[in-house]
Design a protein around this motif. Structure first.
Motif, short mmCIF file in Angstrom:
data_model
loop_
_atom_site.label_atom_id
_atom_site.label_comp_id
_atom_site.label_asym_id
_atom_site.label_seq_id
_atom_site.Cartn_x
_atom_site.Cartn_y
_atom_site.Cartn_z
N ASP A 239 -5.60 -1.36 0.94
CA ASP A 239 -5.60 -1.86 -0.32
C ASP A 239 -7.23 -2.27 -0.64
OD1 ASP A 239 -5.56 -3.04 -2.93
OD2 ASP A 239 -3.58 -4.35 -2.51
N GLU B 287 -8.16 -5.24 1.88
CA GLU B 287 -7.70 -5.14 3.37
C GLU B 287 -7.49 -3.55 3.64
OE1 GLU B 287 -5.18 -4.00 6.33
OE2 GLU B 287 -4.45 -4.31 4.27
N GLU C 188 -8.20 -3.50 -3.47
CA GLU C 188 -8.09 -4.80 -4.42
C GLU C 188 -7.85 -5.86 -3.86
OE1 GLU C 188 -9.07 -4.60 -7.41
OE2 GLU C 188 -9.49 -2.63 -7.48
N LYS C 189 -7.23 -6.01 -2.44
CA LYS C 189 -6.45 -7.13 -1.92
C LYS C 189 -7.50 -7.94 -1.42
CE LYS C 189 -3.41 -8.47 1.58
NZ LYS C 189 -2.22 -7.90 2.73
#
Length: 506
Positions: free
Chosen positions: A448, A453, A450-451
């Protein structure tokens, strides 16, 4: 040390962690029996049990130092120390550990003199390796800084923010160099004569050598714009002290350049509480190295902490009040720091092949001329020992090259063919980069953004040329071993869990 009863032999599979006097110890079982070594990485204290094992090798999950599980020997930096080793006995099905005799034989007397120009990552590792490998002659380190060699990577990551990094720095103590009879001399080198095997210093001192290593590193680039003399650069502890002194009486800072140094400085100054703006011509941080897709992760990470960006912008001038952009915008600042990379410091070198950027071309053994070697930021070397010549500014690479150069000063004929690895830490999030890619057809992402990670593979002609991972410690440790094992991985073969792939590949 008396015997410590730590485990039943039947309970040990391949690797198990136990404790001795409150300290973690790794038990490793193979066809030769049971071996026991310390379980904490001496570089920054990482628990090695959380790393990955490949045969008798274990890779630290944090900074990818590698050790031998049979002997504790350091195999790959950035650690500079081996793991403590324990004697193992098996009685009545129980595993007993004791401390071995640490007495070491003194190296045989040797009339030769080896000189190392530069006391950074490469130079310090070379000097240490020479003694570890039994060289009994004279070792002299010439360096312009009057400091015990230290970990320069911590300056931008921790020192400026006021945090305490866990990395070992200085690399070794003053007493270590005294015990090892390694001479450290503060000197400005004015000439290295490869033909005469002679090094001349500004104070008139001359060192004749039997073998020498050039590891003088680089100096930060200062942009050719009006007012540039007033900005701050970061390379040394003295540079960091000067930036910190200004930061302590500043409220607003501008960082010029979105390089790794620039972005680490931006994060550190923001964590110190300054308002920070980053100015760069690129579309995203690390655009050339990582591309806009991955670089954009760091734009968002910094913006979430309050950092502002002026991307795709050029600098017109540096007035006393801050930074003037060619767009007409003026950014007010009490502190301006630039991070535009470094220029190799090699003007002193005679009789070697120097490139237009000042770097020194070396062969796969890091030799630049007869009995003269080069390592670290100043070198242009063949990638993986036989590939396209490249120059990289990675701390771990410099340490690796210092070690290989030392072995070859001793006539070992060792090739430098390691996979380049580096890392950056910003807001306690670490990105690891494995391999080397200057161009790619695709970036395959697992995880991800956006996270954030994730793992990302840089693919050229269907093969993975490099990989990055953010907060994927075991997987990036596994990728270091997988890349060393094989060069032509496909993204599908590595998949989303390289640690499992490594286990399947022995």
């Amino acid at each position: 040390m008396p015997d410590h009863d730590v485990a039943a032999l039947a309970d040990i599979g391949t690797i198990r962690q136990v404790e001795v006097d409150g300290e973690p110890v790794l038990l490793f079982r193979d066809s030769d029996g049971v071996h026991a070594v310390g379980g904490t990485c001496p570089h920054a204290g990482a628990p090695l049990i959380e790393g990955v094992r490949h045969g008798h090798r274990i890779v630290c999950p944090w900074h990818k130092a590698t050790f031998c599980l049979r002997t504790g020997a350091l195999l790959e930096p950035p650690a500079v120390d081996s793991l403590p080793r324990y004697d193992v006995r098996v009685e009545a099905g129980r595993v007993l550990l004791s401390q071995p005799d640490q007495t070491r034989e003194q190296p045989a007397a040797d009339s030769r003199c080896f000189v190392i120009a530069g006391g950074g990552a490469a130079g310090a590792m070379a000097a240490q390796t020479l003694r570890q490998e039994g060289f009994g002659g004279r070792i002299v380190i010439l360096d312009h800084e009057n400091r015990v060699p230290y970990d320069r990577t911590t300056l931008s990551k921790y020192f400026l923010s006021g945090q305490q990094g866990s990395e070992k720095s200085p690399l070794q103590s003053q007493s270590f160099y005294r015990r090892q009879r390694i001479e450290r001399k503060t000197a400005e080198i004015t000439r290295v004569d490869a033909a005469e095997r002679r090094i001349v210093c500004a104070d008139g001192s001359i060192f004749n050598y039997d073998a020498a290593l050039l590891a003088t590193g680089g100096e930060p680039k200062r942009p050719p714009i009006a007012g540039a003399k007033a900005l701050f650069l970061l390379r040394s502890r003295a540079d960091a002290d000067a930036i910190l002194a200004r930061a302590e009486r500043s409220e607003r800072a501008v960082v010029l350049g979105a390089s790794f140094i620039g972005m680490e400085v931006a994060a550190s100054l923001r964590e110190r509480g300054l308002d920070v703006t980053v100015v760069a011509q690129d579309k995203a941080p690390f655009d050339k190295q990582l591309g806009t897709l991955i670089g954009g992760v760091f734009t968002r990470l910094h913006e979430s902490r309050g950092v502002q960006f002026r991307l795709g912008q050029e600098i017109a001038a540096l007035p006393d009040s801050g930074v003037a952009l060619k767009s007409g915008e003026k950014l007010h600042a009490d502190l301006v720091v630039a991070g535009f990379g470094v220029r190799p410091l090699t003007d002193y070198a005679d009789g070697v092949d120097r490139n237009d950027d000042g770097s020194i071309t070396v062969d796969a053994t890091l030799q630049a001329a007869d009995n003269l070697f080069a390592a670290g930021d100043i070198t242009r070397f063949p990638l993986r020992g036989d590939g396209k010549p490249i120059r990289v500014e990675h701390w771990r690479v410099a340490q690796q090259q210092g070690r290989v150069a030392a072995l070859n000063m001793l006539g070992r004929g060792v090739r430098y063919d390691a996979v380049p690895v580096f890392w950056t830490i910003q807001y306690l999030k670490r990105l690891d980069y494995i391999g080397h890619a200057t161009e790619w057809d695709d970036i395959v992402v697992h995880g991800d953004l956006e996270k954030p990670e994730f793992l990302a593979y840089y693919v050229k002609d269907g093969r993975v040329a490099a990989a990055v991972g953010l907060d994927r410690d075991r997987d990036t440790a596994a990728l270091v071993e997988l890349f060393e094992k094989q060069r032509d991985w496909t993204p599908d073969a590595l998949g989303a869990n390289p640690a499992s792939v490594l286990e399947q590949n022995g």
